[in-house]
Design a protein around this motif. Structure first.
Motif, PDB file in Angstrom:
ATOM      1  N   GLN A  43      12.446   1.909  15.197  1.00 56.80           N
ATOM      2  CA  GLN A  43      11.567   0.705  15.840  1.00 56.80           C
ATOM      3  C   GLN A  43      11.662  -0.473  15.114  1.00 56.80           C
ATOM      4  N   GLY A  44      12.634  -0.720  14.302  1.00 55.94           N
ATOM      5  CA  GLY A  44      13.038  -2.043  13.825  1.00 55.94           C
ATOM      6  C   GLY A  44      12.050  -2.363  12.378  1.00 55.94           C
ATOM      7  N   ILE A  45      11.361  -1.514  11.877  1.00 51.90           N
ATOM      8  CA  ILE A  45      10.768  -1.723  10.655  1.00 51.90           C
ATOM      9  C   ILE A  45      10.948  -1.117   9.676  1.00 51.90           C
ATOM     10  N   VAL A  46      11.255  -1.778   8.582  1.00 49.29           N
ATOM     11  CA  VAL A  46      11.963  -1.171   6.988  1.00 49.29           C
ATOM     12  C   VAL A  46      10.718  -1.047   6.215  1.00 49.29           C
ATOM     13  N   VAL A  47      10.549   0.148   5.559  1.00 47.21           N
ATOM     14  CA  VAL A  47       9.514   0.284   4.455  1.00 47.21           C
ATOM     15  C   VAL A  47      10.377   0.878   3.561  1.00 47.21           C
ATOM     16  N   ARG A  48       9.479   1.259   2.227  1.00 47.37           N
ATOM     17  CA  ARG A  48      10.012   1.840   1.426  1.00 47.37           C
ATOM     18  C   ARG A  48       9.734   3.075   1.105  1.00 47.37           C
ATOM     19  N   GLN A  78       2.426  -4.924  14.583  1.00 47.08           N
ATOM     20  CA  GLN A  78       3.483  -4.331  15.152  1.00 47.08           C
ATOM     21  C   GLN A  78       3.768  -2.960  13.948  1.00 47.08           C
ATOM     22  N   LEU A  79       3.634  -2.976  12.969  1.00 49.30           N
ATOM     23  CA  LEU A  79       3.762  -1.752  11.992  1.00 49.30           C
ATOM     24  C   LEU A  79       2.715  -0.534  12.666  1.00 49.30           C
ATOM     25  N   ILE A  80       1.289  -1.229  12.876  1.00 46.36           N
ATOM     26  CA  ILE A  80       0.562  -0.363  12.957  1.00 46.36           C
ATOM     27  C   ILE A  80       0.811   0.171  14.477  1.00 46.36           C
ATOM     28  N   THR A  81       1.150  -0.541  15.506  1.00 47.53           N
ATOM     29  CA  THR A  81       1.383  -0.090  16.717  1.00 47.53           C
ATOM     30  C   THR A  81       2.619   0.900  16.804  1.00 47.53           C
ATOM     31  N   ALA A  82       3.597   0.715  15.918  1.00 44.46           N
ATOM     32  CA  ALA A  82       4.885   1.648  15.648  1.00 44.46           C
ATOM     33  C   ALA A  82       4.405   2.897  15.203  1.00 44.46           C
ATOM     34  N   LEU A  83       3.332   2.919  14.106  1.00 42.60           N
ATOM     35  CA  LEU A  83       2.918   4.186  13.513  1.00 42.60           C
ATOM     36  C   LEU A  83       2.025   4.988  14.521  1.00 42.60           C
ATOM     37  N   LYS A  84       1.269   4.365  15.155  1.00 44.02           N
ATOM     38  CA  LYS A  84       0.444   4.837  16.270  1.00 44.02           C
ATOM     39  C   LYS A  84       1.167   5.735  17.284  1.00 44.02           C
ATOM     40  N   ASN A  85       2.330   4.952  17.780  1.00 46.01           N
ATOM     41  CA  ASN A  85       3.243   5.909  18.734  1.00 46.01           C
ATOM     42  C   ASN A  85       3.913   6.969  17.960  1.00 46.01           C
ATOM     43  N   LEU A  86       4.153   7.142  16.585  1.00 43.73           N
ATOM     44  CA  LEU A  86       4.656   8.225  16.204  1.00 43.73           C
ATOM     45  C   LEU A  86       3.529   9.281  16.134  1.00 43.73           C
ATOM     46  N   ALA A  87       2.233   8.872  15.899  1.00 39.93           N
ATOM     47  CA  ALA A  87       1.089   9.841  15.778  1.00 39.93           C
ATOM     48  C   ALA A  87       1.013  10.585  17.222  1.00 39.93           C
ATOM     49  N   LYS A  88       1.569  10.198  18.312  1.00 41.96           N
ATOM     50  CA  LYS A  88       1.133  10.802  19.391  1.00 41.96           C
ATOM     51  C   LYS A  88       1.949  12.014  19.873  1.00 41.96           C
ATOM     52  N   ILE A 145       0.929  -1.164  -0.110  1.00 39.56           N
ATOM     53  CA  ILE A 145      -0.045  -0.126  -0.080  1.00 39.56           C
ATOM     54  C   ILE A 145       1.018   1.205   0.079  1.00 39.56           C
ATOM     55  N   LEU A 146       0.688   2.231  -0.855  1.00 39.05           N
ATOM     56  CA  LEU A 146       1.335   3.452  -0.864  1.00 39.05           C
ATOM     57  C   LEU A 146       0.589   4.485  -0.034  1.00 39.05           C
ATOM     58  N   ALA A 147       1.063   5.250   0.721  1.00 41.63           N
ATOM     59  CA  ALA A 147       0.357   6.257   1.601  1.00 41.63           C
ATOM     60  C   ALA A 147       1.336   7.664   1.657  1.00 41.63           C
ATOM     61  N   ARG A 148       0.378   8.596   1.518  1.00 37.29           N
ATOM     62  CA  ARG A 148       1.138   9.750   1.776  1.00 37.29           C
ATOM     63  C   ARG A 148       0.934  10.556   2.975  1.00 37.29           C
ATOM     64  N   VAL A 149       2.280  10.785   3.378  1.00 35.36           N
ATOM     65  CA  VAL A 149       2.516  11.325   4.786  1.00 35.36           C
ATOM     66  C   VAL A 149       2.870  12.708   4.843  1.00 35.36           C
ATOM     67  N   ASP A 150       2.987  13.259   6.068  1.00 37.68           N
ATOM     68  CA  ASP A 150       3.506  14.655   6.313  1.00 37.68           C
ATOM     69  C   ASP A 150       5.084  14.931   6.052  1.00 37.68           C
ATOM     70  N   ASP A 151       5.942  13.925   6.433  1.00 34.19           N
ATOM     71  CA  ASP A 151       7.459  13.997   6.102  1.00 34.19           C
ATOM     72  C   ASP A 151       7.625  12.502   6.118  1.00 34.19           C
ATOM     73  N   ALA A 152       7.764  11.955   4.749  1.00 37.45           N
ATOM     74  CA  ALA A 152       8.377  10.641   4.518  1.00 37.45           C
ATOM     75  C   ALA A 152       9.687  10.101   4.912  1.00 37.45           C
ATOM     76  N   GLY A 153      10.541  11.508   4.835  1.00 37.77           N
ATOM     77  CA  GLY A 153      12.157  11.020   5.172  1.00 37.77           C
ATOM     78  C   GLY A 153      12.023  10.764   7.004  1.00 37.77           C
ATOM     79  N   LEU A 154      11.564  11.788   7.693  1.00 38.00           N
ATOM     80  CA  LEU A 154      11.030  11.292   8.834  1.00 38.00           C
ATOM     81  C   LEU A 154      10.526  10.300   9.647  1.00 38.00           C
ATOM     82  N   ARG A 155       9.682   9.932   8.785  1.00 40.15           N
ATOM     83  CA  ARG A 155       8.447   8.877   9.375  1.00 40.15           C
ATOM     84  C   ARG A 155       9.178   7.425   9.018  1.00 40.15           C
ATOM     85  N   TYR A 156      10.173   7.593   7.707  1.00 41.83           N
ATOM     86  CA  TYR A 156      11.105   6.317   7.528  1.00 41.83           C
ATOM     87  C   TYR A 156      12.058   5.974   8.562  1.00 41.83           C
TER      88      TYR A 156
END
Ligand code: PLP
Length: 349
Positions: free
Chosen positions: A310-315, A339-349, A293-304
């Motif tokens: 957190q030990g998760i590699v995306v592209r 695990q991915l969603i949990t990690a992403l939710k942590n970033l959203a806080k 799934i491709l998703a647009r975020v606020d700052d891809a470099g930062l989120r990556y």
């Protein structure tokens, strides 16, 4: 059916050459008790001391039947990357010819064009990530030999509209290559059925994604008998090794098992899509017909970078046209996706 002269398209050196005839080619119908002293192999059996079948007949038969094709319409390669490279080498004259690609798309088309010294014309997808047939046809000139379409497209995940592909098939005198690496993940049928009426259509598929065999390297090319026999002339004789042939045969025979895995991945894709949409820093989640799934975020470099921590590699696909600030998430197992969603939710806080 339109008239199409494949012999006008093939490179002169390829048209003129006689293919290498391997020992196994010359004595292909031998079975049983023959003593093979023709290929300088080591005679002590260990399961892999013999050269593989250069035409992969057992595997090809199975793959052809599953697609409603004859074996003469199928060529197998060392991954679809080899199949794509063979198309360049059969039809494009280095330093002279050109191909058209439609960014954002799979990176290998460009790499292979550059390796073969073939110039590249880029016609961007439109804002819905669809191809633009009129613009593509305007870009065609006497040197344009191949047009690459990826459907479902990597990295955007959408299918390319069949009527737009047909428009190219009807109006282009070169080959239209449709890369169906992700076709098993979507509701739309493969374009394989269109081969009969479209002599300039070439379809590539792979065992690397839905079939779960990226490690063995098995790519599939479906095309007219005329095109397949040209590619057969130039392929390395033993391009698909015997371990790959037997492992692929075993897996392709278990089609029900593959369907089960694919259905699970599609269910997970739906869940992941919903979860991604809920995140505050995600502005757009693109509907996918593939296993990512491709998703647009606020700052891809930062989120990556934060995900890496957190030990998760995306592209990160932000460098691609129309893909500013996008990340591509491969659909994993239930546990991985949680695990991915949990990690992403942590970033959203
Ligand atoms: C992954 C992928 C392939 C697979 O290539 P192989 O060489 O068969 O592993 C081909 N095309 C696209 C668009 C892909 O994303």
């Amino acid at each position: 059916m339109r008239t199409f002269e494949i012999n006008k398209l093939v490179r002169h050196n390829v048209a003129a050459m006689t293919p290498y005839s391997s020992a196994r080619d010359e004595f292909k119908d031998a079975k049983g008790d023959m003593i093979f002293l023709d290929a300088n192999e080591n005679p002590f059996e260990n399961g892999a001391n013999r050269y593989p079948d250069p035409q992969q007949r057992d595997l090809k038969e199975l793959i052809a039947v599953q697609r409603g094709l004859a074996t003469s319409n199928v060529l197998l390669g060392n991954g679809s990357d080899e199949v794509l490279d063979l198309l360049f080498r059969a039809f494009c004259v280095p330093g002279k010819d050109a191909v058209i690609i439609n960014p954002p798309t799979y990176g290998m088309y460009k790499v292979l064009a550059q390796t073969n010294d073939i110039s590249i014309k880029e016609v961007l997808l439109d804002t819905n990530f669809q191809i633009q047939p009129e613009v593509i046809l305007e870009a065609v000139d006497a040197y344009t030999k191949l047009i690459f379409i990826c459907s479902p497209n990597n990295p955007t995940g959408n299918l390319i509209a069949k009527d737009r592909i047909q428009q190219l098939l009807d109006n282009f005198d070169g080959l239209v290559i449709v890369d169906e690496a992700y076709i098993d993940f979507c509701i739309s049928d493969s374009l394989v059925k269109k081969l009969r009426d479209n002599p300039n259509l070439v379809i590539t598929q792979t065992l690397s994604k839905a079939y779960g065999l990226a490690g063995i390297r098995l790519g599939i090319c479906c095309a007219s008998e005329a095109i397949v026999s040209i590619l057969n002339k130039i392929k390395p004789p033993y391009n698909v090794n015997s371990l790959t042939q037997s492992r692929a045969h075993e897996r392709v025979s278990q089609i029900a098992k593959i369907h089960l895995e694919v259905d699970t991945i599609k269910d997970e894709r739906a869940i992941l899509h919903q979860q991604l949409e809920k995140l505050s820093f995600v502005s757009e989640v693109f509907p996918s017909m593939a296993n990512f799934i491709l998703a647009r975020v606020d700052d891809a470099g930062l989120r990556y970078e934060q995900l890496i921590k957190q030990g998760i590699v995306v592209r990160n696909r932000s460098s691609q046209a129309l893909c500013e600030n996008t990340l591509r998430f491969t659909v994993g197992t239930r546990k991985e996706n949680v695990q991915l969603i949990t990690a992403l939710k942590n970033l959203a806080k």
